[in-house]
Design a protein around this motif. Structure first.
Motif, PDB file in Angstrom:
ATOM      1  N   ASP A   1      -8.554   0.937   5.918  1.00  0.00           N
ATOM      2  CA  ASP A   1      -7.272   1.627   6.043  1.00  0.00           C
ATOM      3  C   ASP A   1      -7.292   2.595   7.217  1.00  0.00           C
ATOM      4  O   ASP A   1      -8.048   3.556   7.226  1.00  0.00           O
ATOM      5  CB  ASP A   1      -7.021   2.384   4.723  1.00  0.00           C
TER       6      ASP A   1
ATOM      7  N   HIS B   1      -2.782   4.655  -3.056  1.00  0.00           N
ATOM      8  CA  HIS B   1      -3.896   5.388  -2.437  1.00  0.00           C
ATOM      9  C   HIS B   1      -3.603   6.882  -2.565  1.00  0.00           C
ATOM     10  O   HIS B   1      -2.707   7.395  -1.891  1.00  0.00           O
ATOM     11  CB  HIS B   1      -3.998   4.942  -0.969  1.00  0.00           C
TER      12      HIS B   1
ATOM     13  N   ASP C   1       0.878   5.327   0.020  1.00  0.00           N
ATOM     14  CA  ASP C   1       0.049   6.486   0.369  1.00  0.00           C
ATOM     15  C   ASP C   1       0.643   7.769  -0.181  1.00  0.00           C
ATOM     16  O   ASP C   1       1.721   8.188   0.249  1.00  0.00           O
ATOM     17  CB  ASP C   1      -0.040   6.613   1.898  1.00  0.00           C
TER      18      ASP C   1
ATOM     19  N   HIS D   1       0.850  -1.195   0.000  1.00  0.00           N
ATOM     20  CA  HIS D   1       0.000   0.000   0.000  1.00  0.00           C
ATOM     21  C   HIS D   1       0.887   1.247   0.000  1.00  0.00           C
ATOM     22  O   HIS D   1       1.768   1.399   0.847  1.00  0.00           O
ATOM     23  CB  HIS D   1      -0.893  -0.040   1.241  1.00  0.00           C
TER      24      HIS D   1
ATOM     25  N   MET E   1      -4.299  10.507  -1.847  1.00  0.00           N
ATOM     26  CA  MET E   1      -4.956  11.501  -1.003  1.00  0.00           C
ATOM     27  C   MET E   1      -4.559  12.863  -1.551  1.00  0.00           C
ATOM     28  O   MET E   1      -3.822  13.621  -0.922  1.00  0.00           O
ATOM     29  CB  MET E   1      -4.538  11.291   0.457  1.00  0.00           C
TER      30      MET E   1
END
Ligand code: DX5
Ligand code: ZN
Length: 218
Positions: A175, A66, A35, A33, A68
């Motif tokens: 998450d 992911h 971020d 994962h 953001m």
């Protein structure tokens, strides 16, 4: 389907990134994962393309990216080129979410949509059939090591219910604040991908924590 584990490299030691990625390669983790934070959508900045390319150079598992960031459409192709296998965007950050999801799929990536803790699951009703993955944030995004929000269990059940008729293969990813104390209950509620940052990387034995997360609920 057996659930997947996607350790978040946000909490890895960036001075030893190669070793951290090799540790994950040798672990029972399914994905890695990644971020990405822009200091606008969330109050923190993490890393960008050069770091993702470096991770990709050593990673033997798919990169679960992911985003953001605000208006992620600007960079979808760049994330694909940097090595993303899956790209998850935030519902709250996209004006034309359907278009964004289609674009991610056209790029050949798994398409995910994330929702913040305050965002109702009902807002996913007209996109859930089109995505590969829904990410339910169980903390307010921006930082690793935060406390798990209990309302998440209810939201997982709602996502599961909403997807039942229209998308039974859906990945339901959780998450934030995931650890060995809540993993089994999350899976019971319907989660099938667990992200864990702090629980893995702050542990003296990350490989063991990943194995335990894989076994959770069985
Ligand atoms: C939070 C990130 C998470 C974070 C999870 O904004 O999206 O992926 O790294 O870290 P832990 O497991 O420590 O809450
Ligand atoms: Zn994340």
């Amino acid at each position: 389907m057996n659930h997947l584990v996607s350790p978040s490299v946000l909490t890895a030691n960036f001075a030893n990134l190669k070793q951290e990625i090799e540790m994950l390669n040798s672990s029972n983790a399914d994905w890695m994962h990644v971020d990405v934070m822009d200091g606008m959508f969330v109050p923190n900045i993490s890393f960008g393309f050069p770091v993702i390319r470096s991770i990709k150079q050593y990673a033997q598992k798919p990169l679960d990216v992911h985003l953001m960031i605000v208006d992620p459409d600007r960079y979808l192709e760049d994330f694909k080129d940097a090595g993303a296998d899956g790209i998850t965007v935030h519902l709250e950050a996209c004006t034309h979410l359907n278009r964004t999801v289609q674009r991610i799929k056209e790029l050949g990536c798994r398409a995910g949509v994330a929702i913040n803790p305050h965002t109702p699951v009902t807002l996913l009703a007209d996109i859930i059939a089109d995505v590969d993955l829904i990410l339910v944030m169980s903390v307010n995004p921006g930082f690793g090591g935060q406390k798990f929000i209990q309302n998440t269990y209810k939201k997982i059940r709602e996502v599961k219910e909403l997807s039942k008729e229209v998308n039974s293969d859906l990945f339901i990813e959780i998450d934030g604040g995931v650890d060995l104390s809540n993993a089994a209950r999350l899976i019971q509620a319907g989660a099938n991908v667990l992200v864990a940052g702090n629980a893995v990387f702050a542990s003296p034995d990350p490989l063991e924590v990943i194995s335990q997360l894989k076994k959770a609920g069985s």
